[in-house]
Design a protein around this motif. Structure first.
Motif, short mmCIF file in Angstrom:
data_model
loop_
_atom_site.label_atom_id
_atom_site.label_comp_id
_atom_site.label_asym_id
_atom_site.label_seq_id
_atom_site.Cartn_x
_atom_site.Cartn_y
_atom_site.Cartn_z
N ASN A 1 38.90 31.91 34.72
CA ASN A 1 39.18 33.35 34.58
C ASN A 1 40.63 33.64 34.92
N LYS B 1 42.73 32.55 32.15
CA LYS B 1 42.49 33.36 30.95
C LYS B 1 43.12 34.74 31.07
N TYR B 2 42.95 35.39 32.24
CA TYR B 2 43.39 36.77 32.38
C TYR B 2 44.80 36.90 32.96
N ASP C 1 45.91 35.20 41.25
CA ASP C 1 46.70 35.12 40.01
C ASP C 1 47.64 36.31 39.90
N ILE D 1 42.37 44.23 37.89
CA ILE D 1 41.16 45.01 37.55
C ILE D 1 41.25 46.34 38.29
N ILE E 1 32.24 44.38 38.44
CA ILE E 1 32.74 43.15 37.84
C ILE E 1 31.76 41.98 37.97
N TYR F 1 29.12 42.65 32.25
CA TYR F 1 30.21 43.62 32.43
C TYR F 1 31.54 42.96 32.14
N ARG F 2 32.33 43.58 31.31
CA ARG F 2 33.69 43.09 31.03
C ARG F 2 34.65 44.25 31.24
N ALA F 3 35.72 43.99 31.97
CA ALA F 3 36.69 45.06 32.22
C ALA F 3 37.35 45.46 30.90
N HIS G 1 40.44 45.96 30.23
CA HIS G 1 41.86 45.67 29.99
C HIS G 1 42.11 44.73 28.80
N GLU G 2 41.19 43.84 28.52
CA GLU G 2 41.46 42.87 27.46
C GLU G 2 40.44 43.08 26.33
N GLY H 1 34.91 36.04 25.86
CA GLY H 1 34.16 35.98 27.13
C GLY H 1 32.77 36.54 26.95
N THR H 2 31.92 36.31 27.95
CA THR H 2 30.53 36.75 27.85
C THR H 2 30.19 37.83 28.88
N GLY H 3 31.01 37.93 29.93
CA GLY H 3 30.68 38.86 31.01
C GLY H 3 29.56 38.31 31.90
N GLY I 1 30.01 35.07 33.58
CA GLY I 1 30.55 34.09 34.52
C GLY I 1 30.54 34.55 35.97
N LEU I 2 31.04 35.77 36.23
CA LEU I 2 31.15 36.23 37.62
C LEU I 2 29.78 36.53 38.21
P1 ADP Z 1 34.05 36.82 31.03
O1 ADP Z 1 35.33 36.30 31.56
O2 ADP Z 1 33.28 35.83 30.26
O3 ADP Z 1 34.20 38.13 30.34
P2 ADP Z 1 33.23 37.09 33.77
O4 ADP Z 1 31.90 37.48 34.32
O5 ADP Z 1 33.80 35.78 34.21
O6 ADP Z 1 33.07 37.17 32.22
O7 ADP Z 1 34.22 38.21 34.16
C1 ADP Z 1 33.85 39.56 33.98
C2 ADP Z 1 35.08 40.39 33.70
O8 ADP Z 1 35.89 40.45 34.86
C3 ADP Z 1 35.97 39.82 32.66
O9 ADP Z 1 35.58 40.26 31.36
C4 ADP Z 1 37.31 40.40 33.03
O10 ADP Z 1 37.41 41.70 32.50
C5 ADP Z 1 37.25 40.53 34.53
N1 ADP Z 1 37.93 39.42 35.21
C6 ADP Z 1 37.38 38.30 35.71
N2 ADP Z 1 38.32 37.54 36.31
C7 ADP Z 1 39.48 38.20 36.20
C8 ADP Z 1 40.82 37.95 36.63
N3 ADP Z 1 41.17 36.85 37.28
N4 ADP Z 1 41.77 38.88 36.32
C9 ADP Z 1 41.44 39.99 35.68
N5 ADP Z 1 40.20 40.29 35.25
C10 ADP Z 1 39.23 39.41 35.50
#
Ligand code: ADP
Length: 514
Positions: free
Chosen positions: A391, A394-395, A437, A442, A450, A455-457, A459-460, A465-467, A469-470
């Motif tokens: 993440n 990626k972000y 990072d 966020i 999050i 849930y996906r923020a 900003h991008e 992504g799938t939302g 992972g976290l």
């Molecule tokens: P995914 O990355 O597959 O969308 P995650 O569950 O890993 O799903 O993350 C959920 C959301 O949290 C992401 O869509 C992103 O918007 C935000 N996010 C996660 N990690 C970061 C990060 N390091 N910096 C900024 N935003 C993040």
């Protein structure tokens, strides 16, 4: 001395009369006791409740009638059968004996056969009554134990709806205790708080003497709500056939079940939605490739194939995520925990991610100087680190910086401001590991969501992504007795910090520093 023999107490001031009576009853298998006056009889009754009292009416001091009344007044002896024995026959005497509470009456001189027959009948009846009382008490105790043990809330009311009994589950569920509700009108509380149609429907059925079953939202004493499966059963007055004596209401709290059902439905609808997106893109692009194959050049073909592969990858990621979640949700996976040294896993995972970071010209650094043992599952711990690192890469835009570090948090480190959430940690020793990072960050409003599934923020918009992972990461952290916290600022970056309970092996000397 056998305690099973019926006990007979003979109360007579004349020794000859006592002995005559004892001689007549001698072979009848009774345990006989004799006292010469009322006072001694009362003393005897403090220690022993006989099966029958043979009571002379005329005695100096307290007479037989008065003694009879005293015996009846004492709750312990109130139901002992009493036979009055008197030399004076007459209606007055009999009436007085009955008023005093005697069960039977014998005139002197009495016939031995008659005395024995009456005594046999009365002691037999008394034994039967005692047996019934014991059985009734056992039955009551058993019913009470069942009611106290059941996981459902049970409320018993009379026909007017006044509470007669609440079991402990009902007290815990409703917040009411017997005696706490004004007038203890349960039905009035129900009428006030249940949805009106549900209440009306219930009343119609139970007033007709039938069982009612339903489901509805109920209110607790404190005004909060719970979802209950309800059964109301009328019970009837044995003396008036067909007339309701009261109601037994059983409430099963199904709030958690309803929530789980709702979550599951939402999850399934989200999964189908998320699966459909890449699938329709794949269908569309492969259709284009097929139809336009001869009309497009190599470059265009390659571009289409690469886009199809990207969507296929995200499908695979999604399916893996869903499988992880269902595995974790099912809770029936045996997870083996062993001591794991984070000072080995962390640098290993950092190195695996280096090519990815290099592609984006990012700086990837790691800090940590001691061995750091925690109790855990290696595969799952690696997955936690991988999710956070990928993440962060990626972000974070090109040229950004990603730092992975760990340390043992003693009291001094508990105060360190740059470790998110560490002030919330319960007392004790923890190992903290963080991924920092300089990425998109966020917003404060989005941070609480999050870790939710899908849930996906915002900003991008174009980063894949799938939302999931976290949400998986947080569950895995919790399964290790750990905590995860986030500190982030849009446009500046994010810090994800994970804390695990420390294993005492960490007291050993530093070995594999980053
Ligand atoms: P995914 O990355 O597959 O969308 P995650 O569950 O890993 O799903 O993350 C959920 C959301 O949290 C992401 O869509 C992103 O918007 C935000 N996010 C996660 N990690 C970061 C990060 N390091 N910096 C900024 N935003 C993040």
């Amino acid at each position: 001395m056998s305690t099973n023999k019926p006990r007979v107490l003979i109360v007579d001031d004349a020794r000859i009369a006592r002995e005559t009576m004892a001689a007549l009853l001698d072979r009848e298998g009774y345990h006989l006791s004799m006292v010469p006056n009322a006072e001694e009889a009362l003393e005897y009754l403090k220690f022993m409740v006989p099966d029958v009292v043979l009571l002379d009416v005329m005695m100096p001091g307290m007479d037989g009638f008065e003694l009879c009344r005293r015996i009846r007044q004492n709750p312990l002896t109130a139901s002992v059968p009493i036979i009055m024995v008197t030399a004076v026959d007459g209606v007055d005497n009999r009436l007085q004996a009955i008023e005093a509470g005697a069960d039977d009456f014998i005139n002197k001189p009495y016939d031995g056969v008659e005395l024995r027959a009456r005594l046999r009948a009365i002691t037999h009846l008394n034994r039967q009554r005692q047996q019934r009382e014991v059985e009734l008490k056992q039955e009551r105790d058993r019913t009470r134990a069942i009611l106290e043990a059941v996981g459902e809330a049970v409320v018993v009311t009379d026909r007017a709806g006044n509470i007669e009994y609440l079991n402990p589950t009902a007290v815990a569920l409703t917040g009411f205790r017997k005696g706490e509700m004004a007038g203890e009108i349960w039905s009035a509380w129900q009428e006030q708080t249940l949805p009106p149609t549900l209440y009306r429907q219930m009343q119609e059925v139970i007033q007709a003497g039938q069982n009612w079953r339903g489901e509805g939202v109920c209110q607790r004493k404190d005004g909060t709500y719970y979802h209950a499966a309800i059964t109301v059963t009328p019970f009837f007055d044995p003396n008036t056939p067909g007339s309701t004596a009261g109601f037994v209401s059983v409430y099963r709290d199904v709030t958690a079940l309803k929530e789980a059902q709702h979550l599951k439905e939402r999850f399934i609808s989200n999964v189908s939605h998320e699966l459909r997106n890449p699938l329709s893109v794949i269908t569309l692009l492969s259709g284009n490739l097929d139809n336009l194959y001869d009309r497009i050049d190599d470059n265009k073909r390659r571009q289409l194939i690469s886009e199809i592969r990207k969507e296929a990858r995200s499908l695979k990621e999604l399916i893996n995520g869903v499988l992880d979640i269902s595995r974790l949700d099912s809770g029936n996976v045996v997870r083996k925990h062993t001591p794991i040294d984070l000072s080995k896993i962390l640098p290993d995972e950092v190195e695996k991610h280096r090519p990815l970071a290099q592609k984006k010209k990012q700086i990837l650094q790691k800090f940590g100087y001691v061995r750091a043992f925690i109790n855990g599952n290696e595969t799952e711990l690696r997955q936690i680190v991988r999710n956070l690192l990928s993440n962060a890469i990626k972000y974070t835009p090109e040229m950004g910086c990603i730092t992975c570090q760990y340390l043992i948090l003693d009291e001094r480190h508990h105060q360190q401001a740059e470790w998110p959430g560490n002030h919330k940690l319960p007392a004790g020793r923890w190992i903290g590991f963080s991924v920092t990072d300089t990425g998109l960050g966020i917003s404060i409003e989005e941070q609480p969501h999050i870790f939710e599934r899908f849930y996906r923020a915002h900003h991008e918009s174009n980063l894949p992504g799938t939302g999931l992972g976290l949400s998986i990461t947080r569950t895995l952290v919790q399964l290790h007795g750990g905590h995860i916290y986030l500190s982030s600022m849009p446009g500046v970056g994010s810090i994800f910090a994970v804390y695990f309970p420390l294993l005492e092996q960490n007291r050993k000397e530093p070995e594999n520093a980053f």
